[in-house]
Write a protein that holds these residues in place. Sequence first.
Motif, PDB file in Angstrom:
ATOM      1  N   VAL A 115       0.876  -1.444  -0.123  1.00 48.30           N
ATOM      2  CA  VAL A 115       0.014  -0.170   0.182  1.00 48.30           C
ATOM      3  C   VAL A 115       0.984   1.099   0.114  1.00 48.30           C
ATOM      4  O   VAL A 115       0.563   2.148  -0.705  1.00 48.30           O
ATOM      5  N   ALA A 116       1.883   1.276   0.831  1.00 49.14           N
ATOM      6  CA  ALA A 116       2.878   2.293   0.708  1.00 49.14           C
ATOM      7  C   ALA A 116       3.486   2.626  -0.548  1.00 49.14           C
ATOM      8  O   ALA A 116       3.468   3.715  -0.929  1.00 49.14           O
ATOM      9  N   HIS A 117       3.896   1.721  -1.252  1.00 50.75           N
ATOM     10  CA  HIS A 117       4.451   1.555  -2.733  1.00 50.75           C
ATOM     11  C   HIS A 117       3.316   2.560  -3.499  1.00 50.75           C
ATOM     12  O   HIS A 117       3.955   3.113  -4.321  1.00 50.75           O
ATOM     13  N   LEU A 118       2.130   1.762  -3.310  1.00 49.21           N
ATOM     14  CA  LEU A 118       1.013   2.356  -4.227  1.00 49.21           C
ATOM     15  C   LEU A 118       0.871   3.812  -4.127  1.00 49.21           C
ATOM     16  O   LEU A 118       0.791   4.756  -5.169  1.00 49.21           O
ATOM     17  N   ALA A 172       1.193   6.497  -7.020  1.00 49.21           N
ATOM     18  CA  ALA A 172       0.041   7.443  -7.369  1.00 49.21           C
ATOM     19  C   ALA A 172       0.349   8.912  -7.306  1.00 49.21           C
ATOM     20  O   ALA A 172      -0.139   9.679  -8.242  1.00 49.21           O
ATOM     21  N   ILE A 173       1.368   9.272  -6.316  1.00 51.00           N
ATOM     22  CA  ILE A 173       1.547  10.720  -6.246  1.00 51.00           C
ATOM     23  C   ILE A 173       2.395  11.131  -7.282  1.00 51.00           C
ATOM     24  O   ILE A 173       2.480  12.297  -7.729  1.00 51.00           O
ATOM     25  N   GLU A 174       3.286  10.230  -7.660  1.00 47.47           N
ATOM     26  CA  GLU A 174       4.118  10.529  -8.849  1.00 47.47           C
ATOM     27  C   GLU A 174       3.682  10.499 -10.204  1.00 47.47           C
ATOM     28  O   GLU A 174       3.670  11.326 -11.160  1.00 47.47           O
ATOM     29  N   ASN A 175       2.522   9.906 -10.482  1.00 53.00           N
ATOM     30  CA  ASN A 175       1.685   9.884 -11.546  1.00 53.00           C
ATOM     31  C   ASN A 175       0.317  10.334 -11.368  1.00 53.00           C
ATOM     32  O   ASN A 175      -0.791   9.862 -12.095  1.00 53.00           O
ATOM     33  N   ALA A 176       0.145  11.486 -10.565  1.00 51.54           N
ATOM     34  CA  ALA A 176      -1.443  11.481 -10.212  1.00 51.54           C
ATOM     35  C   ALA A 176      -2.211  12.133 -11.354  1.00 51.54           C
ATOM     36  O   ALA A 176      -1.984  12.841 -11.870  1.00 51.54           O
ATOM     37  N   GLU A 177      -3.349  11.512 -11.401  1.00 54.27           N
ATOM     38  CA  GLU A 177      -4.370  11.809 -12.469  1.00 54.27           C
ATOM     39  C   GLU A 177      -5.690  12.382 -11.732  1.00 54.27           C
ATOM     40  O   GLU A 177      -5.939  11.921 -10.904  1.00 54.27           O
ATOM     41  N   ALA A 211      -8.854  10.751 -10.511  1.00 55.57           N
ATOM     42  CA  ALA A 211      -8.569   9.261 -10.285  1.00 55.57           C
ATOM     43  C   ALA A 211      -8.880   8.630  -8.995  1.00 55.57           C
ATOM     44  O   ALA A 211      -8.710   9.294  -8.168  1.00 55.57           O
ATOM     45  N   ARG A 212      -9.516   7.336  -9.125  1.00 54.84           N
ATOM     46  CA  ARG A 212      -9.917   6.492  -7.858  1.00 54.84           C
ATOM     47  C   ARG A 212      -8.938   5.311  -7.830  1.00 54.84           C
ATOM     48  O   ARG A 212      -9.183   4.504  -9.041  1.00 54.84           O
ATOM     49  N   TYR A 213      -7.939   5.229  -6.920  1.00 51.00           N
ATOM     50  CA  TYR A 213      -7.040   4.072  -6.981  1.00 51.00           C
ATOM     51  C   TYR A 213      -7.455   3.025  -6.006  1.00 51.00           C
ATOM     52  O   TYR A 213      -7.848   3.371  -4.715  1.00 51.00           O
ATOM     53  N   HIS A 214      -7.567   1.865  -6.247  1.00 50.30           N
ATOM     54  CA  HIS A 214      -8.020   0.697  -5.206  1.00 50.30           C
ATOM     55  C   HIS A 214      -6.735   0.007  -4.913  1.00 50.30           C
ATOM     56  O   HIS A 214      -5.830  -0.752  -5.496  1.00 50.30           O
ATOM     57  N   ALA A 215      -6.331  -0.007  -3.489  1.00 50.16           N
ATOM     58  CA  ALA A 215      -5.135  -0.616  -3.076  1.00 50.16           C
ATOM     59  C   ALA A 215      -5.605  -2.226  -2.497  1.00 50.16           C
ATOM     60  O   ALA A 215      -5.259  -2.350  -1.418  1.00 50.16           O
ATOM     61  N   VAL A 216      -5.795  -2.903  -3.567  1.00 54.77           N
ATOM     62  CA  VAL A 216      -6.489  -4.199  -3.378  1.00 54.77           C
ATOM     63  C   VAL A 216      -5.394  -5.156  -3.778  1.00 54.77           C
ATOM     64  O   VAL A 216      -5.258  -5.184  -4.989  1.00 54.77           O
ATOM     65  N   ALA A 217      -4.803  -5.918  -2.884  1.00 52.90           N
ATOM     66  CA  ALA A 217      -4.169  -7.006  -3.305  1.00 52.90           C
ATOM     67  C   ALA A 217      -4.891  -8.417  -3.571  1.00 52.90           C
ATOM     68  O   ALA A 217      -4.695  -9.177  -4.608  1.00 52.90           O
ATOM     69  N   GLU A 218      -5.586  -8.549  -2.628  1.00 57.43           N
ATOM     70  CA  GLU A 218      -6.611  -9.876  -2.517  1.00 57.43           C
ATOM     71  C   GLU A 218      -8.040  -8.932  -2.478  1.00 57.43           C
ATOM     72  O   GLU A 218      -8.426  -8.303  -1.894  1.00 57.43           O
ATOM     73  N   GLU A 219      -8.674  -9.696  -3.592  1.00 52.89           N
ATOM     74  CA  GLU A 219     -10.088  -9.108  -3.927  1.00 52.89           C
ATOM     75  C   GLU A 219     -11.193  -9.487  -2.792  1.00 52.89           C
ATOM     76  O   GLU A 219     -11.968  -8.410  -2.559  1.00 52.89           O
ATOM     77  N   GLY A 220     -10.985 -10.539  -2.197  1.00 53.55           N
ATOM     78  CA  GLY A 220     -11.958 -10.703  -1.035  1.00 53.55           C
ATOM     79  C   GLY A 220     -11.499 -12.064  -0.239  1.00 53.55           C
ATOM     80  O   GLY A 220     -11.207 -13.047  -0.936  1.00 53.55           O
ATOM     81  N   VAL A 221     -11.257 -11.820   0.702  1.00 52.57           N
ATOM     82  CA  VAL A 221     -10.946 -13.010   1.798  1.00 52.57           C
ATOM     83  C   VAL A 221     -12.109 -13.173   2.882  1.00 52.57           C
ATOM     84  O   VAL A 221     -12.902 -12.285   3.118  1.00 52.57           O
ATOM     85  N   LEU A 223      -1.000   2.418 -13.028  1.00 54.21           N
ATOM     86  CA  LEU A 223       0.274   2.480 -12.356  1.00 54.21           C
ATOM     87  C   LEU A 223       1.682   1.525 -12.597  1.00 54.21           C
ATOM     88  O   LEU A 223       2.614   1.638 -11.657  1.00 54.21           O
ATOM     89  N   GLY A 224       1.167   0.290 -12.635  1.00 49.93           N
ATOM     90  CA  GLY A 224       2.107  -0.514 -12.805  1.00 49.93           C
ATOM     91  C   GLY A 224       2.511  -1.175 -11.553  1.00 49.93           C
ATOM     92  O   GLY A 224       3.389  -1.740 -11.186  1.00 49.93           O
ATOM     93  N   TRP A 225       1.409  -1.256 -10.651  1.00 45.99           N
ATOM     94  CA  TRP A 225       1.683  -1.775  -9.285  1.00 45.99           C
ATOM     95  C   TRP A 225       1.306  -3.300  -9.318  1.00 45.99           C
ATOM     96  O   TRP A 225       0.374  -3.720  -9.966  1.00 45.99           O
ATOM     97  N   ASN A 226       2.379  -3.853  -8.645  1.00 53.43           N
ATOM     98  CA  ASN A 226       2.175  -5.443  -8.631  1.00 53.43           C
ATOM     99  C   ASN A 226       2.395  -5.989  -7.266  1.00 53.43           C
ATOM    100  O   ASN A 226       3.900  -6.161  -6.685  1.00 53.43           O
TER     101      ASN A 226
END
Length: 293
Positions: free
Chosen positions: A197-200, A204-209, A212-222, A273-276
């Motif tokens: 999340v910190a990385h995202l 996001a601030i470096e490429n702020a659109e 935009a609405r960004y989702h900091a989601v790694a797992e869609e649902g547990v 954002l190329g977030w992985n």
Amino acid sequence: MRVFVTGATGFIGTPLVKELVGAGHQVLGMARSNEGASSIAALGAEVLRGSLEDLDSVRNGATAADAVIHLGFVHDWSNFVKSCEIDRDAIAAIGSVLAGSDRPLIVTGGLAGLAAPGEIALETHTISPDFPFPRVSEQTALALKGVRASAMRLPQVHDPVRQGLITPLIEAYREKGVCAYVGDGANRWPAAHVLDVAHLYRLAIENAEPGARYHAVAEEGVPLRDIAETIGRRLKLPVKSITSQETQASFGWLATFMGFDMLASSELTRKKLGWNPTGPGLIADLDRLRIEG
């Protein structure tokens, strides 16, 4: 960039400051206390003494920055409406400084209630005017005139110590002596590791659109049943199903969320954002939960 960060001493704020400094940015972090100021300085960031309630300090931080990440929030669940008002007023104060410039602002919101039960929340979903929650971070920021604002929607952000709403849920489980879930427990909560999340936020601030609405989601649902069973195993407490009518007595203010199915996607965020995300999953961190007492 010189980035002003509210909530810089917090659970996400601390690794975010590290992330920004490590990427070569200058960071101005807000601190309420001497202890908080020392922790920010130790990360190689500059300190601004102040608080979200002190709108002059909020405006001063925004004035001194090329970009603003608003992470701070007063987590007083006994007066949540007041906390949300403080959040709204702080965003408005930041916006008053940034208006008419190209300096980006990212604010923080959540994913609850964005989509109908059983549907997946997408970045393209907007918050309806009759949205039932008093926190209006996203609505306030995106309505600011002349401000390059965007919103980060957070899931259950976790490591082995803290896990978003699950942290107070664990406290409730300890108090009641049982790990309960509603119905069949198939409702799902999205999640992401705190370092991802910190990385995202940095991406996001470096490429702020704007807008935009960004989702900091790694797992869609547990599934909540899996969460309850894992915590029950770690705390050596029984696990059981309860009815929706029993949630208020069992969970207090958390009852609102216990039956929510908050399935959410981050496909668009990842593409933009190329977030992985690479951190451990929520259940893996709960399996490593630090248990005290």
